[in-house]
Every structure is written in structure tokens, then in C-alpha cells.
Design a protein around this motif. Sequence first.
Motif, PDB file in Angstrom:
ATOM      1  N   ASN A  15      47.975  40.862  19.686  1.00  0.00           N
ATOM      2  CA  ASN A  15      49.016  41.004  20.701  1.00  0.00           C
ATOM      3  C   ASN A  15      49.361  42.472  20.911  1.00  0.00           C
ATOM      4  O   ASN A  15      49.414  42.951  22.049  1.00  0.00           O
ATOM      5  N   THR A  16      49.591  43.192  19.836  1.00  0.00           N
ATOM      6  CA  THR A  16      49.980  44.595  19.966  1.00  0.00           C
ATOM      7  C   THR A  16      48.832  45.465  20.448  1.00  0.00           C
ATOM      8  O   THR A  16      49.060  46.496  21.076  1.00  0.00           O
ATOM      9  N   ALA A  17      47.602  45.056  20.176  1.00  0.00           N
ATOM     10  CA  ALA A  17      46.443  45.830  20.636  1.00  0.00           C
ATOM     11  C   ALA A  17      46.027  45.465  22.054  1.00  0.00           C
ATOM     12  O   ALA A  17      45.127  46.094  22.618  1.00  0.00           O
ATOM     13  N   GLY A  18      46.665  44.447  22.637  1.00  0.00           N
ATOM     14  CA  GLY A  18      46.316  44.044  23.995  1.00  0.00           C
ATOM     15  C   GLY A  18      44.970  43.356  24.084  1.00  0.00           C
ATOM     16  O   GLY A  18      44.262  43.492  25.079  1.00  0.00           O
ATOM     17  N   LEU A  19      44.615  42.595  23.045  1.00  0.00           N
ATOM     18  CA  LEU A  19      43.328  41.899  23.006  1.00  0.00           C
ATOM     19  C   LEU A  19      43.521  40.397  23.186  1.00  0.00           C
ATOM     20  O   LEU A  19      44.534  39.841  22.764  1.00  0.00           O
ATOM     21  N   LEU A  20      42.547  39.744  23.779  1.00  0.00           N
ATOM     22  CA  LEU A  20      42.530  38.291  23.864  1.00  0.00           C
ATOM     23  C   LEU A  20      41.835  37.780  22.607  1.00  0.00           C
ATOM     24  O   LEU A  20      40.614  37.813  22.508  1.00  0.00           O
ATOM     25  N   ALA A  21      42.617  37.287  21.663  1.00  0.00           N
ATOM     26  CA  ALA A  21      42.065  36.970  20.348  1.00  0.00           C
ATOM     27  C   ALA A  21      41.200  35.722  20.365  1.00  0.00           C
ATOM     28  O   ALA A  21      40.089  35.713  19.828  1.00  0.00           O
ATOM     29  N   GLY A  22      41.704  34.636  20.963  1.00  0.00           N
ATOM     30  CA  GLY A  22      40.985  33.379  20.891  1.00  0.00           C
ATOM     31  C   GLY A  22      40.772  32.972  19.442  1.00  0.00           C
ATOM     32  O   GLY A  22      41.689  33.007  18.634  1.00  0.00           O
ATOM     33  N   TRP A  23      39.537  32.598  19.111  1.00  0.00           N
ATOM     34  CA  TRP A  23      39.204  32.184  17.743  1.00  0.00           C
ATOM     35  C   TRP A  23      38.589  33.324  16.935  1.00  0.00           C
ATOM     36  O   TRP A  23      37.962  33.091  15.900  1.00  0.00           O
ATOM     37  N   THR A  24      38.756  34.558  17.358  1.00  0.00           N
ATOM     38  CA  THR A  24      38.246  35.698  16.603  1.00  0.00           C
ATOM     39  C   THR A  24      38.848  35.695  15.201  1.00  0.00           C
ATOM     40  O   THR A  24      40.071  35.643  15.051  1.00  0.00           O
ATOM     41  N   SER A  96      43.480  44.345  29.600  1.00  0.00           N
ATOM     42  CA  SER A  96      43.444  45.252  30.749  1.00  0.00           C
ATOM     43  C   SER A  96      42.100  45.179  31.469  1.00  0.00           C
ATOM     44  O   SER A  96      42.038  45.303  32.702  1.00  0.00           O
ATOM     45  N   GLU A  97      41.018  44.967  30.718  1.00  0.00           N
ATOM     46  CA  GLU A  97      39.699  44.806  31.332  1.00  0.00           C
ATOM     47  C   GLU A  97      39.569  43.433  31.979  1.00  0.00           C
ATOM     48  O   GLU A  97      39.036  43.304  33.093  1.00  0.00           O
ATOM     49  N   GLY A 221      53.475  39.640  23.535  1.00  0.00           N
ATOM     50  CA  GLY A 221      52.122  39.234  23.155  1.00  0.00           C
ATOM     51  C   GLY A 221      51.157  39.225  24.304  1.00  0.00           C
ATOM     52  O   GLY A 221      50.202  38.455  24.326  1.00  0.00           O
ATOM     53  N   GLY A 222      51.379  40.095  25.320  1.00  0.00           N
ATOM     54  CA  GLY A 222      50.435  40.188  26.417  1.00  0.00           C
ATOM     55  C   GLY A 222      50.835  39.409  27.644  1.00  0.00           C
ATOM     56  O   GLY A 222      50.198  39.515  28.680  1.00  0.00           O
ATOM     57  N   ASN A 223      51.906  38.623  27.569  1.00  0.00           N
ATOM     58  CA  ASN A 223      52.296  37.821  28.720  1.00  0.00           C
ATOM     59  C   ASN A 223      52.616  38.679  29.930  1.00  0.00           C
ATOM     60  O   ASN A 223      52.394  38.285  31.064  1.00  0.00           O
ATOM     61  N   ALA A 224      53.183  39.871  29.690  1.00  0.00           N
ATOM     62  CA  ALA A 224      53.539  40.715  30.816  1.00  0.00           C
ATOM     63  C   ALA A 224      52.316  41.213  31.566  1.00  0.00           C
ATOM     64  O   ALA A 224      52.372  41.552  32.742  1.00  0.00           O
ATOM     65  N   VAL A 225      51.173  41.250  30.865  1.00  0.00           N
ATOM     66  CA  VAL A 225      49.958  41.767  31.482  1.00  0.00           C
ATOM     67  C   VAL A 225      49.312  40.750  32.406  1.00  0.00           C
ATOM     68  O   VAL A 225      48.910  41.077  33.523  1.00  0.00           O
ATOM     69  N   VAL A 226      49.242  39.518  31.953  1.00  0.00           N
ATOM     70  CA  VAL A 226      48.495  38.522  32.728  1.00  0.00           C
ATOM     71  C   VAL A 226      49.294  37.269  33.005  1.00  0.00           C
ATOM     72  O   VAL A 226      48.740  36.255  33.393  1.00  0.00           O
ATOM     73  N   GLY A 227      50.604  37.317  32.795  1.00  0.00           N
ATOM     74  CA  GLY A 227      51.428  36.173  33.162  1.00  0.00           C
ATOM     75  C   GLY A 227      51.374  35.022  32.189  1.00  0.00           C
ATOM     76  O   GLY A 227      51.868  33.949  32.455  1.00  0.00           O
ATOM     77  N   GLY A 228      50.770  35.196  31.025  1.00  0.00           N
ATOM     78  CA  GLY A 228      50.808  34.185  29.976  1.00  0.00           C
ATOM     79  C   GLY A 228      49.536  33.384  29.838  1.00  0.00           C
ATOM     80  O   GLY A 228      49.268  32.848  28.784  1.00  0.00           O
ATOM     81  N   GLY A 229      48.742  33.235  30.887  1.00  0.00           N
ATOM     82  CA  GLY A 229      47.501  32.486  30.770  1.00  0.00           C
ATOM     83  C   GLY A 229      46.388  33.349  30.252  1.00  0.00           C
ATOM     84  O   GLY A 229      46.255  34.495  30.670  1.00  0.00           O
ATOM     85  N   ALA A 230      45.588  32.828  29.339  1.00  0.00           N
ATOM     86  CA  ALA A 230      44.507  33.588  28.726  1.00  0.00           C
ATOM     87  C   ALA A 230      45.035  34.935  28.271  1.00  0.00           C
ATOM     88  O   ALA A 230      44.429  35.964  28.483  1.00  0.00           O
ATOM     89  N   GLY A 231      46.186  34.917  27.629  1.00  0.00           N
ATOM     90  CA  GLY A 231      46.778  36.149  27.163  1.00  0.00           C
ATOM     91  C   GLY A 231      47.928  35.901  26.223  1.00  0.00           C
ATOM     92  O   GLY A 231      48.423  36.815  25.584  1.00  0.00           O
ATOM     93  N   ALA A 232      48.363  34.664  26.132  1.00  0.00           N
ATOM     94  CA  ALA A 232      49.407  34.323  25.167  1.00  0.00           C
ATOM     95  C   ALA A 232      48.735  33.963  23.855  1.00  0.00           C
ATOM     96  O   ALA A 232      48.988  32.937  23.261  1.00  0.00           O
ATOM     97  N   ALA A 233      47.820  34.816  23.411  1.00  0.00           N
ATOM     98  CA  ALA A 233      46.982  34.503  22.273  1.00  0.00           C
ATOM     99  C   ALA A 233      47.719  34.657  20.965  1.00  0.00           C
ATOM    100  O   ALA A 233      47.204  34.281  19.944  1.00  0.00           O
TER     101      ALA A 233
END
Length: 233
Positions: A15-24, A96-97, A221-233
Amino acid sequence: MATLILVRHGRSTANTAGLLAGWTPGVALDERGAEQAAALPGRLAGVPLAAAVSSPLQRCRETLAPLLAARPGLALHTDDRIGECHYGDWSGRKLSELSEEPLMKIVQQHPSAVAFPGGESMRAMQARAVDAVREWNARIEEEHGSDAVFLMCSHGDIIKSLVADALGMHLDLFQRIHVDPCSVTAVRYTPTRPFVFRLGDTGDFGSLVPHAPSDKAAEDGGNAVVGGGAGAA
């Protein structure tokens, strides 16, 4: 019927790094996330819990660790069906990418049509999570009675999709729902309909205070970047 408490994991290093974690693998709670997890037992003090169910991912297990330490008799179960969405080739990439990907617009506006490259569809994500909740709800009620309360620790997109189902909303509207890290959402299922008693409750109003964009993105946790979808990881 039983009452379900949904807890989103605390703020993570992804979240703090701005990454989409998924199952990483190896995505842990950051310092703020650990503080949020430590506060969870106090927030739930007085709430009798029949069982706890967790996503298998590290950030969820770490979020529940203080609660389990405070309640040594609380049974813990793991269920892959409430694990994060399988984002496939998007996993581990910077939000961001991803915001520049044409598919992200569909994720935000028509998620029921989305299947992540090399991953799963958002419809499949919601279906498995709803199946898990319904099955656990029936099991908990059978074993502990209709007034039982149980907890699930999961992820932003999973919780949002469960709330959409409980509210009778189409999946295409689930991006209108917001759940902060370590927030609590409560749903009571009855034979006729579910009732949502709490939604994204963190116990304070700090998230309503304006922040600088970078601070806000890290906190939610990234919600501000993409609105929560594929980013509320």
C-alpha cells in the motif's frame, strides 16, 4: 442468522509503495498497519467471536495476530476463497503505471466485464467470496446458534464485492464503496435479506480530513489512485 464482521487487513508495505500486491508473497504490514492491528483487540472488546476466518495471505494473518493473542481460545480457519483477487500479470506492478492501462478504465466503470490478464475475472472473485461467506455463515449458525458472531479478515476488493452483494448492488457499482485498511464492516444475514450494520468503520474520522495527495494515497492503501478497484490490495 449469524453476524459477520469483515476486517480489511492493516496497511501493508505494498500500500505504501503504491503496488498492486495481489497474491505476491512476502507483503507484510508496515509500521502503521502493525499499529492498526494492535488496536483491533480493543476495538472488538466485548464482542463475542465464535470463530475467525482469514485469507491465507501474510498481511491478513499479521492483522489477526494481536486479536488471536488476546483471545487464545478463538478458533482460526484459513479460506483461500476470501484471498485477494488474482490480478495475474498485473500483480506487483505500480498503480501509477496500471492507471495508464486501457483495462483500468473498464475496472473502474464496468468491472463485471473484466478478466485480468493471466488472472481471474472480477465476477469470479465475487462469486467465490460470496460462496465462502454463505457457507461459513451456515456453519457458524449450526455450530454456535443464530446469535453467533464471526470474523473474516480479507482484502479491499473482496470486502467491497461482499458489501455490494449484501446491498443487492450490481458488481458494476461496487467501486462506489470504500473500505480503509483495518476497517470493520458488519453484515447480518437473515433468511430474507442481509443487513449492513457497519461499513468501513475505523473508529475515527481522520480519513475525512484533507491530506496531501501522496499522504492520502498511502493512508487509504491506493484507493485515492484508482478509486479502490484493483488497488485496495
